[in-house]
Write a protein that holds these residues in place. Sequence first.
Motif, short mmCIF file in Angstrom:
data_model
loop_
_atom_site.label_atom_id
_atom_site.label_comp_id
_atom_site.label_asym_id
_atom_site.label_seq_id
_atom_site.Cartn_x
_atom_site.Cartn_y
_atom_site.Cartn_z
N GLY A 99 0.78 -1.26 -0.06
CA GLY A 99 -0.04 -0.05 0.01
C GLY A 99 0.78 1.17 0.07
O GLY A 99 0.50 2.35 0.67
N VAL A 100 2.05 1.31 -0.73
CA VAL A 100 2.84 2.44 -0.75
C VAL A 100 3.20 2.70 -2.24
O VAL A 100 2.88 1.65 -3.02
CB VAL A 100 4.22 2.24 0.05
N SER A 101 3.56 3.57 -2.59
CA SER A 101 3.96 3.87 -4.17
C SER A 101 5.46 3.37 -4.18
O SER A 101 6.23 3.30 -3.54
CB SER A 101 3.89 5.58 -4.37
N PRO A 102 5.63 3.11 -5.62
CA PRO A 102 6.88 2.57 -5.97
C PRO A 102 8.07 3.74 -5.48
O PRO A 102 9.25 3.40 -5.06
CB PRO A 102 6.89 2.37 -7.50
N ASP A 103 7.84 4.81 -5.92
CA ASP A 103 8.70 6.09 -5.52
C ASP A 103 9.00 6.18 -4.09
O ASP A 103 10.08 6.33 -3.54
CB ASP A 103 8.19 7.61 -5.75
N SER A 104 8.01 5.73 -3.07
CA SER A 104 8.34 5.63 -1.54
C SER A 104 9.29 4.27 -1.43
O SER A 104 10.18 4.86 -0.50
CB SER A 104 7.09 5.45 -1.04
N LEU A 105 9.13 3.50 -2.08
CA LEU A 105 10.17 2.36 -1.70
C LEU A 105 11.49 2.79 -2.09
O LEU A 105 12.25 2.54 -1.17
CB LEU A 105 9.54 1.13 -2.40
N ARG A 106 11.75 3.12 -3.28
CA ARG A 106 12.85 3.76 -3.76
C ARG A 106 13.39 4.96 -2.78
O ARG A 106 14.57 4.77 -2.38
CB ARG A 106 12.89 4.21 -4.92
N ARG A 107 12.58 5.72 -2.34
CA ARG A 107 12.90 6.67 -1.25
C ARG A 107 13.52 6.25 -0.11
O ARG A 107 14.55 6.62 0.49
CB ARG A 107 11.76 7.85 -1.25
N TYR A 108 12.84 5.15 0.48
CA TYR A 108 13.21 4.43 1.73
C TYR A 108 14.63 4.02 1.45
O TYR A 108 15.42 4.06 2.41
CB TYR A 108 12.16 3.37 2.05
#
Length: 82
Positions: free
Chosen positions: A24-33
């Motif tokens: 339930g997160v965006s792909p961009d959020s994963l990469r940012r983390y």
Amino acid sequence: MPTALLAAPEGCWIPTSAVAYRLGVSPDSLRRYARNGYLKPGIHYRPGLLRNSPWVWQVDAVALELLQLSTKREQTKKCHTP
């Protein structure tokens, strides 16, 4: 979304979009983390060989790390609330 992307066997590396959907997160959020050091290469994700190659992720490891991060943030909020 195909159910094959939703049910990944334990220890299986799956694509960014499938992990983002499951968590339930965006792909961009994963990469940012990952860029910010919360998610570690080889443990949580594997970048592709080339700069524009897709990344793959360990969904269970990512979910656990995001849960721990969320818990830490909630504890910090409680400590700073007047």
